[in-house]
Design an enzyme around this catalytic site. Structure first.
Site, PDB file in Angstrom:
ATOM      1  N   THR A 292      -4.492  -5.794  -2.000  1.00 35.52           N
ATOM      2  CA  THR A 292      -4.377  -6.944  -1.110  1.00 35.52           C
ATOM      3  C   THR A 292      -4.736  -8.221  -1.859  1.00 35.52           C
ATOM      4  O   THR A 292      -4.951  -8.197  -3.084  1.00 35.52           O
ATOM      5  CB  THR A 292      -5.185  -6.693   0.191  1.00 35.52           C
TER       6      THR A 292
ATOM      7  N   ALA B  99       3.463 -12.249   3.047  1.00 32.08           N
ATOM      8  CA  ALA B  99       3.925 -11.288   4.062  1.00 32.08           C
ATOM      9  C   ALA B  99       5.347 -11.641   4.508  1.00 32.08           C
ATOM     10  O   ALA B  99       6.206 -10.767   4.643  1.00 32.08           O
ATOM     11  CB  ALA B  99       2.974 -11.286   5.243  1.00 32.08           C
TER      12      ALA B  99
ATOM     13  N   ASN C 193       1.838  -3.703  -2.859  1.00 29.87           N
ATOM     14  CA  ASN C 193       0.681  -3.470  -1.978  1.00 29.87           C
ATOM     15  C   ASN C 193       0.255  -2.009  -1.954  1.00 29.87           C
ATOM     16  O   ASN C 193      -0.721  -1.658  -1.292  1.00 29.87           O
ATOM     17  CB  ASN C 193       0.943  -3.985  -0.552  1.00 29.87           C
TER      18      ASN C 193
ATOM     19  N   GLY D 295       0.759  -7.623  16.230  1.00 31.60           N
ATOM     20  CA  GLY D 295       0.486  -7.475  14.798  1.00 31.60           C
ATOM     21  C   GLY D 295      -0.053  -6.113  14.403  1.00 31.60           C
ATOM     22  O   GLY D 295       0.077  -5.708  13.243  1.00 31.60           O
TER      23      GLY D 295
ATOM     24  N   SER E  72      -7.972  -1.102   6.221  1.00 33.12           N
ATOM     25  CA  SER E  72      -7.356   0.071   5.580  1.00 33.12           C
ATOM     26  C   SER E  72      -8.291   1.282   5.527  1.00 33.12           C
ATOM     27  O   SER E  72      -7.853   2.397   5.831  1.00 33.12           O
ATOM     28  CB  SER E  72      -6.865  -0.278   4.179  1.00 33.12           C
TER      29      SER E  72
ATOM     30  N   LYS F 184      -1.826  -8.879  -5.545  1.00 26.87           N
ATOM     31  CA  LYS F 184      -0.539  -8.199  -5.347  1.00 26.87           C
ATOM     32  C   LYS F 184       0.437  -8.388  -6.515  1.00 26.87           C
ATOM     33  O   LYS F 184       1.225  -7.491  -6.805  1.00 26.87           O
ATOM     34  CB  LYS F 184       0.108  -8.652  -4.035  1.00 26.87           C
TER      35      LYS F 184
HETATM   36  P1  ATR Z   1       0.130 -14.042   3.787  1.00 23.57           P
HETATM   37  O1  ATR Z   1      -0.132 -13.188   2.609  1.00 23.57           O
HETATM   38  O2  ATR Z   1      -0.660 -13.620   5.006  1.00 23.57           O
HETATM   39  O3  ATR Z   1       1.563 -14.215   4.074  1.00 23.57           O
HETATM   40  P2  ATR Z   1       0.144 -16.715   2.668  1.00 23.57           P
HETATM   41  O4  ATR Z   1       0.964 -16.210   1.541  1.00 23.57           O
HETATM   42  O5  ATR Z   1      -0.999 -17.619   2.381  1.00 23.57           O
HETATM   43  O6  ATR Z   1      -0.506 -15.481   3.457  1.00 23.57           O
HETATM   44  O7  ATR Z   1       1.133 -17.383   3.744  1.00 23.57           O
HETATM   45  C1  ATR Z   1       0.680 -18.057   4.866  1.00 23.57           C
HETATM   46  C2  ATR Z   1       1.891 -18.593   5.637  1.00 23.57           C
HETATM   47  O8  ATR Z   1       1.426 -19.229   6.840  1.00 23.57           O
HETATM   48  C3  ATR Z   1       2.672 -19.646   4.890  1.00 23.57           C
HETATM   49  O9  ATR Z   1       4.027 -19.567   5.262  1.00 23.57           O
HETATM   50  C4  ATR Z   1       2.038 -20.945   5.395  1.00 23.57           C
HETATM   51  O10 ATR Z   1       2.867 -22.086   5.269  1.00 23.57           O
HETATM   52  P3  ATR Z   1       2.867 -22.969   3.889  1.00 23.57           P
HETATM   53  O11 ATR Z   1       3.731 -22.217   2.925  1.00 23.57           O
HETATM   54  O12 ATR Z   1       3.429 -24.278   4.283  1.00 23.57           O
HETATM   55  O13 ATR Z   1       1.427 -23.049   3.459  1.00 23.57           O
HETATM   56  C5  ATR Z   1       1.878 -20.596   6.853  1.00 23.57           C
HETATM   57  N1  ATR Z   1       0.876 -21.418   7.547  1.00 23.57           N
HETATM   58  C6  ATR Z   1      -0.469 -21.352   7.439  1.00 23.57           C
HETATM   59  N2  ATR Z   1      -1.057 -22.253   8.256  1.00 23.57           N
HETATM   60  C7  ATR Z   1      -0.049 -22.915   8.905  1.00 23.57           C
HETATM   61  C8  ATR Z   1       0.005 -23.963   9.870  1.00 23.57           C
HETATM   62  N3  ATR Z   1      -1.114 -24.517  10.374  1.00 23.57           N
HETATM   63  N4  ATR Z   1       1.222 -24.372  10.297  1.00 23.57           N
HETATM   64  C9  ATR Z   1       2.350 -23.804   9.827  1.00 23.57           C
HETATM   65  N5  ATR Z   1       2.373 -22.820   8.907  1.00 23.57           N
HETATM   66  C10 ATR Z   1       1.188 -22.376   8.438  1.00 23.57           C
END
Ligand code: ATR
Length: 284
Positions: A67, A135, A92, A249, A22, A71
């Protein structure tokens, strides 16, 4: 541009914060538009969130991004929270409007703009969303308002179910939720126009990972990944090879930043400047 007694101060709060893009994005935008403003990163510990909000008022910090992990935690200390941020229980962006702190969520609008600006308007389209984290929730809330159908797959299926329930209640939309299994991804992709990876899978250092097999991708699909480091994830590379439309992204990153920028300055953000700045930084 030199910092003067009149320079407006902006920032981002989080913990950890040193990897935030940012400051680079917003300072590039301020400089391009010749605005006498500066953007800094502040590491704020959990126990200091309330103090940080009081500090924002006391020091007349004009705007903040928020962040992980703050949040939701900032919300009780704001004067106003917009409807989207309220529903998502996540802010955010904070705008200090003459001492009134107003909270917003720009992640969803960032994802929507990223699609629209890359000729992939989700209006009336069938969207498959992987993930149900912070997100993903913001993206789901915005895209559900446009899409004809939204399917949410998450590794922890209960999270996907809860998100679908909130969307059905607040938007009265058809939303399907399932566990993120290989079979469900392959099956759901057959009936989808737009695939959004909103999980962290594919992020550095695990750059060879993807939740989607290359052979399931097809040319009439749009593939958006919210992972921006690396800019070309395995999913994006596979989608390009399959001749699908791709939205990386960086697009969501810059468009959510641009939305915050406009809330704070009431000006259009220089999106191309922000894009080039982000790409240069990520390719270092
Ligand atoms: P962000 O703020 O970036 O969204 P987050 O709230 O921690 O971070 O969300 C991470 C997402 O990635 C979640 O949907 C997580 O799935 P879970 O809810 O089951 O934890 C998903 N994720 C992370 N690692 C993963 C993996 N190896 N396989 C599938 N989904 C994964």
């Amino acid at each position: 541009m030199g910092i003067t007694g009149k320079t407006r101060v902006y920032g981002v709060i989080g913990d950890p914060i040193e990897h935030s893009l940012s400051p680079i994005l917003h300072n590039a935008a301020f400089s391009y538009l010749k605005l006498d403003s500066v953007f800094l990163a502040f590491q704020v510990k959990k126990e200091n969130v309330e103090n940080a909000m009081q500090g924002m008022r006391a020091l007349d910090i004009h705007g903040l991004n928020v962040t992980m992990p703050h949040k939701s935690a900032v919300i009780p200390f704001l004067d106003e929270v917009d409807q989207t941020a309220k529903t998502l229980n996540a802010v955010n962006t904070i705008h200090n409007n003459d001492g009134r702190l107003c909270g917003f969520s720009t992640d969803g609008i960032g994802a929507l703009k990223a699609l629209e600006e890359n000729n992939a308007d989700p209006n009336g389209k069938r969207v498959l969303l992987l993930g149900a984290g912070g997100a993903a929730r913001a993206i789901a809330y915005t895209l559900a308002q446009k899409a004809s159908e939204l399917v949410i797959l998450n590794r922890t299926s209960r999270q996907a179910e809860e998100l679908a329930k909130v969307l059905k209640q607040t938007l009265s939309k058809r939303v399907v939720s399932k566990a993120l299994t290989r079979g469900n991804v392959q099956e759901s992709l057959k009936d989808s126009d737009i695939l959004v990876n909103a999980t962290s899978v594919g992020m550095k250092p695990d750059v060879n990972q993807s939740l989607v097999e290359a052979e399931w991708l097809k040319p009439d699909l749009t593939v958006m990944d919210i992972v921006y480091n690396p800019v070309e994830t395995k999913l994006i590379k596979d989608a390009k090879l399959a001749k699908a439309k791709v939205v990386n992204g960086v697009e969501m990153l810059i468009h959510q930043g641009a939305a915050s920028f406009t809330i704070w300055t009431n000006q259009q953000a220089p999106v191309e400047v922000m894009r080039q700045t982000a790409l240069k930084q990520l390719q270092r």
